[in-house]
Design an enzyme around this catalytic site. Structure first.
Site, short mmCIF file in Angstrom:
data_model
loop_
_atom_site.label_atom_id
_atom_site.label_comp_id
_atom_site.label_asym_id
_atom_site.label_seq_id
_atom_site.Cartn_x
_atom_site.Cartn_y
_atom_site.Cartn_z
N THR A 119 -1.95 1.92 5.13
CA THR A 119 -0.72 1.46 5.78
C THR A 119 0.51 2.03 5.10
O THR A 119 1.58 2.14 5.72
CB THR A 119 -0.67 -0.08 5.79
OG1 THR A 119 -1.91 -0.58 6.29
CG2 THR A 119 0.46 -0.59 6.66
N TYR A 174 -13.16 0.59 -0.80
CA TYR A 174 -12.61 0.51 0.56
C TYR A 174 -13.57 1.22 1.49
O TYR A 174 -13.68 2.45 1.48
CB TYR A 174 -11.23 1.16 0.56
CG TYR A 174 -10.45 1.11 1.86
CD1 TYR A 174 -10.80 0.29 2.91
CD2 TYR A 174 -9.32 1.91 2.01
CE1 TYR A 174 -10.07 0.26 4.09
CE2 TYR A 174 -8.56 1.88 3.17
CZ TYR A 174 -8.95 1.06 4.21
OH TYR A 174 -8.21 1.03 5.37
N LYS A 196 -13.16 -3.96 0.23
CA LYS A 196 -12.42 -4.14 1.48
C LYS A 196 -13.31 -3.56 2.56
O LYS A 196 -13.47 -2.35 2.68
CB LYS A 196 -11.07 -3.41 1.43
CG LYS A 196 -10.27 -3.50 2.73
CD LYS A 196 -8.98 -2.69 2.65
CE LYS A 196 -8.22 -2.74 3.98
NZ LYS A 196 -6.99 -1.90 3.95
N ILE A 231 -7.29 -8.12 3.65
CA ILE A 231 -6.26 -7.14 3.27
C ILE A 231 -5.67 -6.68 4.58
O ILE A 231 -6.33 -6.02 5.38
CB ILE A 231 -6.84 -6.00 2.43
CG1 ILE A 231 -7.42 -6.59 1.12
CG2 ILE A 231 -5.76 -4.96 2.12
CD1 ILE A 231 -8.04 -5.57 0.19
#
EC number: 4.3.3.7
Length: 311
Positions: free
Chosen positions: A51, A140, A168, A209
């Site tokens: 992001t 991730y 994540k 998250i």
């Protein structure tokens, strides 16, 4: 802050990087954005993730961003640093630099993209990074962006590493359920999918998250509180209204939609960096109506039949 502080976090915001129109980082915009997040139930902050448009940030820019955010946050919530790349050597060098920089509860390392490594290659990649410094590592796992998927079996091998503290997870709820059932007790599991947060928390995940927490942190907090209090009717009602907002937030390549909303709200989120571009004006208006106003007609126009562009 420590692992214990991180363990208390339910809503971790994957922070945007605010830019000026010329593409430089707008450091002056950071304080207002951070205070907005903290006022709306952000428990922790991830920097230099997807992001944040991390593929377009240099490591020097990331370190500047880290310093600026740490100054504003001043220890109020745990911070996570994006440290992973698809080059193991580069990841090792940067994780060491971030560990020396200090101020982070953990580093987030993405599954290597483009190279398409095998399960053993991914295992060795993360093990080598985790061996390289004392900074705790969160993996991730997002096959929609990196093409390859770290399987639950490989994840559980890595979960036994003392310096790999969590994941994540952006695969399936079935994978998440399997991981929650079989993981070491202290291994943290976060969903990276805002739309799955309701289900993930009911399965026993530690938190989310999130991108949506930039704009909808209050309702996420209310939903999580209802789940914790076993008020499933209330939690489900919030989720039903939340899903169209999440769909709108990802109806154009992220973070363009959330930046459009933040700009509308008066924050200086600025544009995206190329190769990402802002959402077209009419689409941005519809996205804002859905996410900010919960406008049903705009919801139908914006999210009906939308396929997420990052998947």
């Amino acid at each position: 802050m420590s692992y214990q502080d991180l363990k208390e976090c339910k809503i971790i915001t994957a922070f945007i990087t605010p830019f000026h129109e010329d593409g430089s980082i707008n450091f002056d915009a950071i304080p207002a954005l951070i205070e907005h997040l903290l006022a709306h139930h952000t428990d922790g902050i991830l920097l230099a993730g997807t992001t944040a448009e991390s593929p377009t940030l240099t490591h020097d820019e990331e370190l500047e961003l880290f310093a600026a955010v740490q100054k504003v946050v001043n220890g109020r919530v745990p911070l996570i640093a994006g440290v992973g790349t698809n080059d193991t050597r580069d990841s090792i060098e940067f994780v060491k630099e971030v560990a020396e920089f200090g101020g982070f509860a953990a580093g987030l390392a993405i599954v290597p993209y483009y190279n398409k490594p095998s399960q053993e290659g991914m295992y060795q990649h993360f093990k080598t990074i985790a061996d390289a410094s004392d900074l705790p590592i969160i993996i991730y796992n997002i096959p929609g962006r990196v093409v390859v998927e770290l399987t639950p079996e490989t994840m559980l091998r890595l979960a036994d590493h003392p310096n790999i503290i969590g994941v994540k997870e952006c695969t399936s709820l079935a994978n998440m359920a399997y991981l929650i059932e079989h993981k070491p007790e202290e291994f943290l599991i976060y969903t990276g999918e805002d739309g799955d947060a309701f289900h993930a928390m009911n399965l026993g995940a530690d938190g989310v998250i999130s991108v949506a927490s930039h704009t909808n942190g209050d309702e996420m907090h209310e939903m999580f509180t209802a789940i914790a209090e076993s008020d499933m009717k209330k939690a489900a009602a919030i989720q039903r209204k939340f899903i169209p907002k999440v769909n709108a937030l990802f109806s154009y390549p992220s973070p363009a939609p959330v930046k459009a909303i933040l700009n509308y709200m008066g924050f200086e989120a600025g544009p995206t960096r190329l190769p990402l571009v802002p959402a077209p004006e009419e689409d941005a208006k519809r996205i804002i109506k859905v996410v900010v106003d919960g406008d049903y007609e705009a919801t139908k126009a914006t999210v009906t039949g939308v396929l997420r562009p990052d998947y």
